[in-house]
Scaffold this active site. Structure first.
Site, PDB file in Angstrom:
ATOM      1  CD  GLU A  87      -2.876  -0.913   2.453  1.00  0.00           C
ATOM      2  OE1 GLU A  87      -3.486  -1.930   2.792  1.00  0.00           O
ATOM      3  OE2 GLU A  87      -3.010   0.199   3.018  1.00  0.00           O
ATOM      4  CB  CYS A 372       0.519   1.276   7.203  1.00  0.00           C
ATOM      5  SG  CYS A 372       1.073   0.850   8.851  1.00  0.00           S
TER       6      CYS A 372
HETATM    7  N1  SAH Z   1       7.256   0.425  11.088  1.00  0.00           N
HETATM    8  C1  SAH Z   1       7.447   1.801  11.260  1.00  0.00           C
HETATM    9  C2  SAH Z   1       6.786   2.653  10.177  1.00  0.00           C
HETATM   10  C3  SAH Z   1       5.437   2.197   9.693  1.00  0.00           C
HETATM   11  S1  SAH Z   1       4.110   2.340  10.792  1.00  0.00           S
HETATM   12  C4  SAH Z   1       6.974   2.243  12.645  1.00  0.00           C
HETATM   13  O1  SAH Z   1       6.375   1.445  13.337  1.00  0.00           O
HETATM   14  O2  SAH Z   1       7.273   3.370  13.016  1.00  0.00           O
HETATM   15  C5  SAH Z   1       3.748   4.081  10.764  1.00  0.00           C
HETATM   16  C6  SAH Z   1       3.109   4.601  12.022  1.00  0.00           C
HETATM   17  O3  SAH Z   1       1.738   4.147  12.111  1.00  0.00           O
HETATM   18  C7  SAH Z   1       3.795   4.136  13.290  1.00  0.00           C
HETATM   19  O4  SAH Z   1       3.966   5.200  14.192  1.00  0.00           O
HETATM   20  C8  SAH Z   1       2.828   3.129  13.837  1.00  0.00           C
HETATM   21  O5  SAH Z   1       3.001   2.939  15.199  1.00  0.00           O
HETATM   22  C9  SAH Z   1       1.493   3.731  13.449  1.00  0.00           C
HETATM   23  N2  SAH Z   1       0.359   2.802  13.486  1.00  0.00           N
HETATM   24  C10 SAH Z   1       0.317   1.502  13.170  1.00  0.00           C
HETATM   25  N3  SAH Z   1      -0.916   0.990  13.374  1.00  0.00           N
HETATM   26  C11 SAH Z   1      -1.693   2.009  13.820  1.00  0.00           C
HETATM   27  C12 SAH Z   1      -3.056   2.140  14.204  1.00  0.00           C
HETATM   28  N4  SAH Z   1      -3.879   1.112  14.161  1.00  0.00           N
HETATM   29  N5  SAH Z   1      -3.492   3.350  14.611  1.00  0.00           N
HETATM   30  C13 SAH Z   1      -2.658   4.415  14.628  1.00  0.00           C
HETATM   31  N6  SAH Z   1      -1.368   4.370  14.269  1.00  0.00           N
HETATM   32  C14 SAH Z   1      -0.870   3.179  13.882  1.00  0.00           C
HETATM   33 FE1  SF4 Z   2       5.542  -3.050  11.753  1.00  0.00          FE
HETATM   34 FE2  SF4 Z   2       4.849  -2.165  14.166  1.00  0.00          FE
HETATM   35 FE3  SF4 Z   2       5.401  -0.408  12.215  1.00  0.00          FE
HETATM   36 FE4  SF4 Z   2       3.157  -1.941  12.113  1.00  0.00          FE
HETATM   37  S1  SF4 Z   2       3.654  -0.338  13.600  1.00  0.00           S
HETATM   38  S2  SF4 Z   2       4.565  -1.516  10.426  1.00  0.00           S
HETATM   39  S3  SF4 Z   2       3.900  -3.877  13.040  1.00  0.00           S
HETATM   40  S4  SF4 Z   2       6.823  -1.876  13.171  1.00  0.00           S
END
Ligand code: SAH
Ligand code: SF4
Length: 392
Positions: A87, A372
């Protein structure tokens, strides 16, 4: 097939086939500046040369599986050449035209806190950000995120990271056409906040950043590229050693070890919060960069008063910018709920009163199936249920 934007392969090819080297510049100009993703459209090259290149190269080999369009975002589901899915989200930041400021403010108050109409009459496109994926999907098990629930499949090579941006620029070109001054809109900011943990795909991530910053590539400013990490401390150190000068966002989400280990177990057990914060201090000292801290707002989990105080104590001497992210509710985690709006605002005010900058992530991220992986997760679950039903 090779990618035409892979400069080292293309240069060798041109030499080998005795094609003049100025063709390289023309191709780079067409792909990176004119946002062309189809070799046939590079009309600065002769038809014969285009046909020859097409035998060995492609620019775009993504198939568009699905697209969800909102006023502030376009979300793409791409199928890669090997059939895997990622995505990518384009985010449009609009400015209210000065003559409409009062009117819009009034309408916002009357209708809702977050929902307001965006139209070319009242708004002007200010900048465009892209949220890209770095892996298919993710091996870090953050309990609130759907991406890992799909399981890890592969690291994206740098070319598939870059192609997300090239594709987006082409889409933007078609969507908006030329600006009044004859120039075009294009992606200005890149954030590694899509599927995957970029620091666990370090080499390819760095390869893609080099392309983004290269003047003959996308020519993006280092201040406009942000890596978001769940806290892979070893690789944060490596960013310093390798002098990878971009912005860093840390998905902190908890101010103490216990809560962090509950939310992000895999990373928090490997690098506890003390070691992580030591690494962050080392990073800020070495680079002078101010860090973004992402902090998820989950009701009765990350938003209690006790936790507010722990958070400002942890960050007050760290020149921090905290971004509060309302938890995006999703079907993979039915037990978790988003914090109440008033709670988020109270949280913001308390932390802010201790000299920590705090912003709240707004609707931008939420109007097209939020965080995401969520869109694809729902497609997969629906398919699994359909398969099960067919078997019955
Ligand atoms: N893996 C990296 C980058 C991708 S996730 C990371 O974890 O930082 C991007 C952001 O979206 C991160 O801050 C993550 O914690 C947040 N995120 C993931 N799932 C989420 C959700 N259900 N609600 C809000 N933020 C979320
Ligand atoms: Fe991976 Fe956690 Fe980032 Fe989701 S929030 S993409 S599980 S590192």
């Amino acid at each position: 097939m090779n990618y035409l934007f892979n400069t080292s392969i293309l240069s060798s090819y041109l030499k080998e086939h005795k094609i003049p080297s100025f063709r390289l510049k023309q191709i780079q100009q067409a792909i990176n500046k004119e946002a062309i993703i189809d070799i046939d459209e590079i009309t600065t090259l002769s038809k014969d040369l285009r046909d020859q290149l097409k035998q060995d190269f492609v620019i775009n080999d993504f198939k568009l599986k699905d697209k969800v369009e909102g006023p502030e975002t376009t979300k793409f589901l791409f199928e890669l050449a090997d059939g895997k899915i990622i995505e990518t989200v384009i985010m449009y930041h609009w400015h209210v035209k000065p003559e409409y400021e009062d009117d819009i403010k009034q309408r916002k108050i009357l209708r809702s806190r977050t929902n307001h109409d965006i139209s070319p009459e009242t708004h002007k496109l200010n900048r465009i950000t892209i949220c890209i994926s770095s892996q298919v999907w993710c091996a870090v098990w953050c309990i609130f995120c759907v991406t890992w629930k799909l399981w890890f499949k592969k690291n994206l090579p740098w070319q598939e990271i870059i192609l997300q941006i090239l594709y987006a620029n082409n889409y933007i070109k078609q969507k908006f056409g030329k600006k009044e001054d004859g120039t075009r809109n294009r992606v200005r900011n890149v954030v590694f906040m899509g599927m995957g943990e970029p620091l666990l795909n370090y080499d390819e991530m760095v390869g893609s950043i080099k392309y983004m910053q290269d003047q003959h590539g996308l020519g993006l400013s280092k201040r406009h590229i942000t890596i978001s990490t769940s806290g892979v401390a070893d690789k944060i150190k490596q960013l310093i050693d390798d002098k990878i000068d971009v912005r860093l966002a840390l998905s902190l989400h908890a101010p103490n070890q216990e809560l962090r280990a509950e939310l992000i177990p895999m990373i928090a057990r490997r690098w506890d919060i003390d070691e992580l914060m030591e690494t962050i201090d080392y990073y800020t000292k070495a680079t002078g960069n101010r860090l973004f801290y992402e902090y998820i707002m989950i009701k009765d989990k990350t938003d209690s008063e006790d936790i507010w105080h722990q958070l400002w104590k942890l960050l007050k001497k760290r020149n921090a910018h905290v971004n509060l992210i309302p938890y995006n509710e999703n079907p993979a985690m039915p037990d978790l709920e988003t914090s109440e709006y008033d709670m988020i605002i109270a949280f913001k005010h308390t932390v802010e009163s201790h000299w920590v900058t705090v912003t709240v992530r707004d609707t931008l991220w939420r109007d097209v199936k939020g965080a995401c992986g969520q869109l694809w997760y729902e497609v997969i679950m629906k398919r699994r249920i359909e398969d099960m039903e067919n078997e019955l």
